[in-house]
Design an enzyme around this catalytic site. Structure first.
Site, PDB file in Angstrom:
ATOM      1  N   HIS A   1       0.818  -1.214   0.000  1.00 45.89           N
ATOM      2  CA  HIS A   1       0.000   0.000   0.000  1.00 45.89           C
ATOM      3  C   HIS A   1       0.849   1.260   0.000  1.00 45.89           C
ATOM      4  O   HIS A   1       2.061   1.242   0.250  1.00 45.89           O
ATOM      5  CB  HIS A   1      -0.961  -0.008   1.195  1.00 45.89           C
ATOM      6  CG  HIS A   1      -0.306   0.071   2.540  1.00 45.89           C
ATOM      7  ND1 HIS A   1       0.016   1.259   3.153  1.00 45.89           N
ATOM      8  CD2 HIS A   1       0.074  -0.902   3.405  1.00 45.89           C
ATOM      9  CE1 HIS A   1       0.553   1.014   4.335  1.00 45.89           C
ATOM     10  NE2 HIS A   1       0.601  -0.287   4.514  1.00 45.89           N
TER      11      HIS A   1
ATOM     12  N   CYS B   1       2.746  -4.738   7.155  1.00 50.11           N
ATOM     13  CA  CYS B   1       2.427  -4.625   5.735  1.00 50.11           C
ATOM     14  C   CYS B   1       3.597  -3.996   4.975  1.00 50.11           C
ATOM     15  O   CYS B   1       4.543  -3.499   5.570  1.00 50.11           O
ATOM     16  CB  CYS B   1       1.151  -3.813   5.536  1.00 50.11           C
ATOM     17  SG  CYS B   1      -0.355  -4.758   5.863  1.00 50.11           S
TER      18      CYS B   1
END
Length: 625
Positions: free
Chosen positions: A523, A542
């Site tokens: 992301h 992440c």
């Protein structure tokens, strides 16, 4: 996943959350919380913050100190070897019609049946599945694979040669050693000779099966090492392996085909061979060297010598003359600064011209022993992955802090990445990319709610309402954060929290999904400063991308302009229609697209843990164990 802003990096996360939990002034707490998670899309005027204290402060539960922990590392325990039970083979009736339709009784078939008696007191130890496969195969196919007449055949000679070359794959030759009967024996004792041959037959089959397994799947089971590893099993039809070997003369070709068939594996093998043949690096530089322009150090000529040794044509044309003229200088003169900056930038560093430990480690490298270990570990880890890595594919290498889009043998995109902190490590697994979300919601993981939000919410339950988060119950009904008695909960919170799309959203303007049990994805991020750092293990787990638009365009097979246009229209999703595997990988030695192997720091100390697992496996396989 959101990370700390610059100011917060000086305070450990544990200290931050503890401060928030135990009475830090509300305004300061909000500032730290904003740095952790982003301030949301609405901000209260200063006159309205902090809110008045509640009349009845909620009482913290007894388990208020409970935290949700990440996966653990385990002390690896290898399966014990078992003694092959040849009595089962001896008592098995010889089938009138062989179970294997391809089996045709040979001249040695009768000899094999007679030879079985020579296994009655034979102590051959093997992995349980290999021991089982031996009995199953030879019960159905009572004939020699590796013996013709009274001596080992050509198949056996090829197999033994392959087993003797295992060091070139980073394997341990002793694991596959077999005593080969002499072909020129003068013994007249046929029974003794037959006994020797049948034992050789079983030993070679057992070690060939071990080789085939290790080449295809690796010597250790990675999921036993830690919950951070997540790999599907790679089943091996061991009976099928023996059937194939019994009916082919291309033994070498078949056995070598069990190894990964990708360019990266071959490049690592070349590097391993080079290291095994090389002398130890004779240039040793102080690993703690810190040298700024204008300063003096006797270590500088050593560093310049290493740079000269690895100078390519482009760098040589630009800096060769300066490097040659100042090769023995102990003074870090201004003329050398552009050279050092260029070398640093080429190696992926900032290029600030300061010669520090990271520059030394990158240029001087690690010792030969350390590099050998990194390559051997990388070869083992590659065996956990598919033999064909696929094209196109996305490859994230956590120790390198990079993410790449590779298609048709070319690296079409390479971008800096941020991965999980040591306390929030990114898992090692592979999956398939499914979707791109534009202006995404961030579903806050329970671990972050419990470990980092809850201390704040116990004193300020309405914070999430003001900061652009939504709270829903188990049925999906939205509930005001201020209406929840957060003080009543510990590690089990029956609510979901998500952050609305906004400029301050922790995921930035897009995320790239490959659904997995670790809730890891790629992301964007509103905080770009960490991409300027060399060590980028800074997230909650992440993978944040410096160029998320470029990666989104690559996986969707479109242009960056298309991505920009999509982002103009608010929240939406788009499926990835092609099959694109993504490898969230961990390699401290990895070849670039030209085949040159690069080395990286073991940020999570996983190499040493794998070495422990390999040592445990070797200990079990050792004849003295």
């Amino acid at each position: 996943m959101k990370f700390l802003g610059k100011k917060a990096t000086v305070m450990p996360l544990v200290a931050i959350t503890a401060t928030l939990a135990f009475g830090m002034p509300q305004a300061g707490a909000q500032g730290l919380f904003d740095m952790l998670f982003g301030g949301g899309i609405r901000h209260e005027p200063k006159g309205e913050f902090p809110p008045p204290p509640p009349k009845h402060k909620p009482k913290a539960p007894a388990d208020g100190g409970v935290r949700i922990s990440g996966p653990s590392y385990y002390t690896y325990k290898a399966d014990r070897l078992v003694r092959v039970d040849f009595s089962m083979l001896a008592t098995a009736p010889q089938p009138a019609t062989p179970q294997d339709a391809a089996f045709v009784p040979s001249a040695t078939g009768a000899a094999f049946h007679d030879a079985i008696a020579g296994l009655s007191d034979y102590e051959l130890y093997a992995e349980p599945d290999i021991a089982k496969a031996l009995i199953a195969y030879y019960s159905a196919n009572p004939d020699f694979i590796w013996v013709s007449g009274t001596s080992p055949n050509n198949r056996a000679q090829d197999a033994v040669r392959v087993l003797g070359e295992t060091a070139s794959y980073g394997l341990t030759p002793a694991d596959y050693t077999v005593d080969v009967p002499a072909t020129s024996s003068t013994s007249t004792d046929d029974a003794a000779k037959l006994k020797e041959l049948v034992r050789f037959e079983m030993a070679l089959s057992a070690r060939v099966l071990r080789y085939a397994h290790d080449a295809q799947s690796g010597r250790v089971e990675p999921n036993r090492m830690t919950g951070y590893y997540d790999f599907p099993a790679k089943p091996l039809d061991m009976i099928g392996v023996l059937k194939t070997l019994a009916h082919t003369q291309e033994v070498r070709t078949y056995l070598e085909s069990r190894h990964p068939q990708n360019a990266e594996y071959q490049a690592l093998r070349v590097e391993l061979e080079s290291l095994q043949a090389s002398a130890e690096n004779e240039i040793v530089i102080d690993p703690k060297l810190l040298l700024k322009p204008g300063e003096t150090s006797p270590e500088l000529p050593k560093l310049l010598s290493l740079i000269a040794r690895n100078l390519d044509d482009e760098m040589g044309g630009t800096y060769g003359e300066v490097l040659s003229r100042l090769a023995t200088s102990e003074v870090y003169v201004p003329e050398l600064v552009p050279l050092i900056k260029a070398v640093q930038q080429k190696e992926g560093m900032k290029g600030d011209g300061v010669i520090g430990p990271r520059t030394v480690a990158t240029l001087a490298g690690t010792s030969k022993a350390d590099r050998l270990l990194k390559v051997e570990v990388a070869l083992e880890e590659l065996r956990w992955l598919p033999s064909d890595l696929g094209s196109p594919r996305v490859f994230i290498n956590q120790p390198a802090f990079t993410a790449s889009y590779i298609d048709d043998g070319q690296e079409k995109l390479k971008t800096r990445a941020v991965v999980g902190r040591v306390t929030n490590q990114t898992a090692f697994f592979y999956d398939q990319i499914k979707q791109v979300d534009f202006h995404p919601y961030w579903g806050v993981p329970q671990s972050i709610i419990v470990n980092e939000m809850l201390p704040r919410l116990r004193g300020d339950p309405g914070y999430l309402d003001r900061a652009g988060y939504e709270v829903t119950d188990s049925r999906g009904k939205r509930i005001p954060s201020s209406a929840v008695n957060w003080g009543a909960y510990g590690a089990n919170i029956p609510y979901n929290v998500r952050q609305q799309p906004s400029e301050a959203n922790a995921l930035g303007e897009l995320k790239i999904l490959f659904p997995n049990k670790h809730a890891i994805y790629m992301h964007d991020t509103p905080q770009k400063s960490f991409f300027k750092q060399d060590m980028r293990a800074l997230s909650h787990g992440c993978v944040r991308l410096q160029d998320p638009r470029g990666m989104a365009a690559a996986v969707l097979g479109t242009s960056v302009d298309y991505i920009a246009e999509k982002l103009k229209h608010g929240h939406s999703t788009e499926d990835v229609t092609r099959k694109i595997p993504v490898y969230v990988a961990y390699f401290t030695a990895w070849p670039d697209m030209s085949g040159k192997v690069e080395y990286f720091s073991d940020v999570y100390d996983r190499d040493s843990r794998l070495k422990q697992a390999l040592d445990a496996t070797e200990a079990v396989r050792s004849p003295s164990s």
